[in-house]
Design an enzyme around this catalytic site. Structure first.
Site, PDB file in Angstrom:
ATOM      1  NE  ARG A   1       2.865   4.741 -11.980  1.00 50.50           N
ATOM      2  CZ  ARG A   1       2.707   3.629 -11.662  1.00 50.50           C
ATOM      3  NH1 ARG A   1       1.926   2.787 -12.136  1.00 50.50           N
ATOM      4  NH2 ARG A   1       3.107   3.563 -10.300  1.00 50.50           N
TER       5      ARG A   1
ATOM      6  NE  ARG B   1      -0.423   2.567  -8.736  1.00 55.23           N
ATOM      7  CZ  ARG B   1      -1.298   2.184  -7.683  1.00 55.23           C
ATOM      8  NH1 ARG B   1      -2.394   2.777  -7.472  1.00 55.23           N
ATOM      9  NH2 ARG B   1      -1.019   1.115  -7.042  1.00 55.23           N
TER      10      ARG B   1
ATOM     11  CD  GLU C   1       0.597  -6.006 -10.516  1.00 56.55           C
ATOM     12  OE1 GLU C   1       0.376  -5.298 -11.668  1.00 56.55           O
ATOM     13  OE2 GLU C   1       0.665  -4.799  -9.415  1.00 56.55           O
TER      14      GLU C   1
END
Length: 227
Positions: A99, A57, A65
């Site tokens: 992540r 990330r 998004e």
């Protein structure tokens, strides 16, 4: 004696500062590998030399998004930058989804920053505490520059930040989204009254010849006297 005491305290403070600084850098780790997947504009997967995959990330940024405007464009831009290439990821920790939170480097260049410069990600100030102070400044300046140029998501008069989109928050209200001229390195606000008059006039002109006729009538000699 007092001077000696002050000097001793000064040395201790300096030593403590150096220790803290070194500890911070010691916690940083480098993950190297090839980018094998792009999830969106701020998430990718790296395959290391042991054939182990790591979901990364990109820290300090937040991209639109997938269902947002420019979500697909942001993802494609990240893919163009790093997909199939060897990168280094500078990281400190993982998030609750396991992540790796890190800064992706391609040939020493900050990919996170490139996403912001392209106008395809926000500087995510809410989660940038693990960034160096210099990086925070660069990210903030890059966002301001992209916004000023009106590139990428900043070409939208009222872009919705991903963190608001995820919580179904509406776009911020604007007085008159059409009352602004944007050019590279230039932004000019138009008086809402004048802008409204122009918009109403243009609504009544549906063709280019009609528009040209409107301009001709407005600029012909003696038009002021006729009114």
């Amino acid at each position: 004696m007092r001077r000696d005491r002050i000097a001793e305290l000064s040395r201790l403070a300096t030593g403590l500062a150096v220790y803290i600084l070194c500890s911070c850098f010691a916690q940083a780790e480098i993950l190297s590998g090839r980018v094998v997947k792009i999830a969106d504009g701020d998430t990718l997967t790296v395959l290391d030399k042991s054939n182990r995959q790591h979901k990364i990330r990109l820290i300090g940024i937040d991209a639109p998004e997938r269902k947002q405007p420019f979500g697909t464009v942001s993802r494609q831009n990240l893919a163009d930058l790093v997909f199939g290439k060897e990168v280094a990821v500078e990281w400190h920790k993982q998030d609750r989804y396991q992540r790796v939170l890190g800064k992706v480097l391609l040939n020493g260049q900050d990919v996170n920053l490139k996403q912001i410069k392209a106008g395809l990600a926000w500087h995510y100030t809410q989660y940038d505490k693990d960034l160096r102070l210099a990086d925070k400044r660069l990210y903030a300046e890059a966002q301001k520059a992209a916004d000023l140029k009106g590139i990428g998501l900043w070409s939208d008069p009222s872009p919705v930040a991903p963190w608001d989109f995820r919580h179904n928050k509406p776009a911020p209200a604007v007085a008159d989204e059409g009352c602004e001229i944007r050019l590279p390195g230039f932004r000019y606000k138009i008086d809402p009254v004048i802008c409204g008059i122009c918009r109403n006039a243009l609504k009544s002109v549906s063709t280019l010849p009609g528009f040209m006729e409107l301009v001709r009538l407005a600029t012909r000699p003696g038009s002021d006297e006729a009114n």
